[in-house]
Motif scaffolding. Structure first.
Motif, PDB file in Angstrom:
ATOM      1  N   UNK A 194      -8.348  19.628  26.390  1.00 33.45           N
ATOM      2  CA  UNK A 194      -7.603  18.997  27.479  1.00 33.45           C
ATOM      3  C   UNK A 194      -7.202  20.044  28.530  1.00 33.45           C
ATOM      4  N   UNK A 195      -7.494  19.739  29.793  1.00 34.04           N
ATOM      5  CA  UNK A 195      -7.095  20.613  30.896  1.00 34.04           C
ATOM      6  C   UNK A 195      -7.841  21.928  30.986  1.00 34.04           C
ATOM      7  N   UNK A 196      -8.941  22.076  30.239  1.00 32.56           N
ATOM      8  CA  UNK A 196      -9.697  23.330  30.234  1.00 32.56           C
ATOM      9  C   UNK A 196     -10.719  23.324  31.370  1.00 32.56           C
ATOM     10  N   UNK A 197     -10.668  24.342  32.226  1.00 33.93           N
ATOM     11  CA  UNK A 197     -11.661  24.396  33.304  1.00 33.93           C
ATOM     12  C   UNK A 197     -13.021  24.835  32.775  1.00 33.93           C
ATOM     13  N   UNK A 198     -13.122  25.143  31.493  1.00 30.82           N
ATOM     14  CA  UNK A 198     -14.416  25.428  30.879  1.00 30.82           C
ATOM     15  C   UNK A 198     -15.190  24.127  30.632  1.00 30.82           C
ATOM     16  N   UNK A 199     -14.480  22.997  30.620  1.00 26.74           N
ATOM     17  CA  UNK A 199     -15.116  21.713  30.325  1.00 26.74           C
ATOM     18  C   UNK A 199     -14.929  20.669  31.422  1.00 26.74           C
ATOM     19  N   UNK A 200     -13.927  20.866  32.281  1.00 27.66           N
ATOM     20  CA  UNK A 200     -13.641  19.880  33.324  1.00 27.66           C
ATOM     21  C   UNK A 200     -13.602  20.556  34.689  1.00 27.66           C
ATOM     22  N   UNK A 201     -14.178  19.898  35.693  1.00 28.25           N
ATOM     23  CA  UNK A 201     -14.197  20.418  37.053  1.00 28.25           C
ATOM     24  C   UNK A 201     -13.010  19.894  37.844  1.00 28.25           C
ATOM     25  N   UNK A 202     -12.693  20.587  38.905  1.00 25.56           N
ATOM     26  CA  UNK A 202     -11.707  20.138  39.899  1.00 25.56           C
ATOM     27  C   UNK A 202     -10.320  19.879  39.315  1.00 25.56           C
ATOM     28  N   UNK A 203      -9.886  20.704  38.366  1.00 25.50           N
ATOM     29  CA  UNK A 203      -8.547  20.544  37.792  1.00 25.50           C
ATOM     30  C   UNK A 203      -7.466  21.134  38.694  1.00 25.50           C
ATOM     31  N   UNK A 204      -7.850  22.054  39.538  1.00 22.92           N
ATOM     32  CA  UNK A 204      -6.887  22.681  40.448  1.00 22.92           C
ATOM     33  C   UNK A 204      -5.716  23.277  39.709  1.00 22.92           C
ATOM     34  N   UNK A 205      -4.493  22.956  40.167  1.00 27.59           N
ATOM     35  CA  UNK A 205      -3.303  23.539  39.548  1.00 27.59           C
ATOM     36  C   UNK A 205      -2.923  22.862  38.222  1.00 27.59           C
ATOM     37  N   UNK A 206      -3.760  21.942  37.750  1.00 26.61           N
ATOM     38  CA  UNK A 206      -3.548  21.294  36.442  1.00 26.61           C
ATOM     39  C   UNK A 206      -4.285  22.044  35.320  1.00 26.61           C
ATOM     40  N   UNK A 207      -4.966  23.128  35.669  1.00 23.11           N
ATOM     41  CA  UNK A 207      -5.736  23.896  34.692  1.00 23.11           C
ATOM     42  C   UNK A 207      -4.819  24.522  33.638  1.00 23.11           C
ATOM     43  N   UNK A 208      -5.212  24.345  32.363  1.00 23.64           N
ATOM     44  CA  UNK A 208      -4.518  24.974  31.233  1.00 23.64           C
ATOM     45  C   UNK A 208      -5.479  26.002  30.656  1.00 23.64           C
ATOM     46  N   UNK A 209      -5.026  27.233  30.492  1.00 23.09           N
ATOM     47  CA  UNK A 209      -5.891  28.289  29.989  1.00 23.09           C
ATOM     48  C   UNK A 209      -6.367  27.964  28.573  1.00 23.09           C
ATOM     49  N   UNK A 210      -7.583  28.421  28.272  1.00 19.84           N
ATOM     50  CA  UNK A 210      -8.196  28.120  26.974  1.00 19.84           C
ATOM     51  C   UNK A 210      -7.509  28.818  25.810  1.00 19.84           C
ATOM     52  N   UNK A 211      -6.932  29.974  26.050  1.00 21.13           N
ATOM     53  CA  UNK A 211      -6.336  30.744  24.965  1.00 21.13           C
ATOM     54  C   UNK A 211      -4.827  30.535  24.882  1.00 21.13           C
ATOM     55  N   UNK A 212      -4.318  30.526  23.663  1.00 14.34           N
ATOM     56  CA  UNK A 212      -2.874  30.534  23.447  1.00 14.34           C
ATOM     57  C   UNK A 212      -2.545  31.653  22.466  1.00 14.34           C
ATOM     58  N   UNK A 213      -1.311  32.138  22.535  1.00 15.56           N
ATOM     59  CA  UNK A 213      -0.890  33.272  21.720  1.00 15.56           C
ATOM     60  C   UNK A 213       0.027  32.829  20.589  1.00 15.56           C
ATOM     61  N   UNK A 214      -0.104  33.498  19.463  1.00 17.32           N
ATOM     62  CA  UNK A 214       0.771  33.291  18.323  1.00 17.32           C
ATOM     63  C   UNK A 214       1.437  34.611  17.947  1.00 17.32           C
ATOM     64  N   UNK A 215       2.739  34.567  17.718  1.00 19.72           N
ATOM     65  CA  UNK A 215       3.492  35.699  17.176  1.00 19.72           C
ATOM     66  C   UNK A 215       3.970  35.246  15.793  1.00 19.72           C
TER      67      UNK A 215
END
Length: 190
Positions: free
Chosen positions: A164-185
């Motif tokens: 969801x919201x990945x510009x690797x799979x969806x075009x024209x997301x603009x400022x709705x883009x969610x980065x593919x990576x998330x961090x865990x501590x």
């Protein structure tokens, strides 16, 4: 002659038994109430953070050294800690939905350690991470100090069908883009 053979067999059995007990693998249960998993996900316009509870886990130790382990996270416990009220509830609901982690069908995520290599003060860990029923290899460094183990790692969510919201799979997301990576501590107590 028979007596010498029997004495030799007995001595071998005793030595093998001592070695087997000396190198016994010890299972160290993780204290899930004292352990924490913190997440942070970024989007083009900012970030969000929260927690996920550990359901169960253990380390396998041999002669005081890490040799394996297995951990299960309770994905239904995903919490958002940087928002309050309706905004918090809305994001938590979305993260739990099929757009993200689909917790109705995938209540847990699991990590199994496959190999361990001691690297000075840390362990190089490789294993299999399963999220949403998809399993992929992952490698990271883990620091152990007394009864605490800590690591920070980055996960590519798209490898686990969280697109969801990945510009690797969806075009024209603009400022709705969610980065593919998330961090865990991760901070584990055992």
């Amino acid at each position: 002659m028979k007596m010498n053979v029997l004495k030799g067999a007995l001595a071998t059995t005793i030595i093998l038994s001592l070695v087997a007990f000396t190198n016994a693998i010890e299972k160290k249960q993780v204290d899930v109430k004292e352990s924490t998993i913190r997440w942070e996900g970024e989007k083009l316009t900012g970030s969000h953070e929260g927690t996920i509870n550990l359901k169960e886990g253990f380390f396998l130790m041999e002669n005081g050294e890490l040799v394996g382990g297995e951990f299960t996270a309770d994905m239904t416990s995903i919490d958002v800690t940087d928002l309050e009220g309706d905004s918090k509830e809305k994001l938590m609901g979305h993260l739990r939905s099929d757009d993200f982690f689909g917790v109705n069908n995938h209540e847990t995520a699991r990590f199994v350690i496959n190999t361990v290599a001691k690297k000075g003060d840390v362990y190089g860990i490789s294993g299999d991470l399963t999220i949403k029923g998809k399993t992929n290899p992952i490698a990271f460094d883990l620091k152990m100090n007394g009864n605490t183990a800590t690591t920070n790692l980055t996960i590519d969510r798209t490898k686990y069908d969280v697109r969801y919201g990945s510009n690797s799979f969806f075009d024209n997301l603009g400022d709705k883009t969610i980065y593919d990576e998330f961090d865990l501590a991760i901070n584990l107590k055992f």
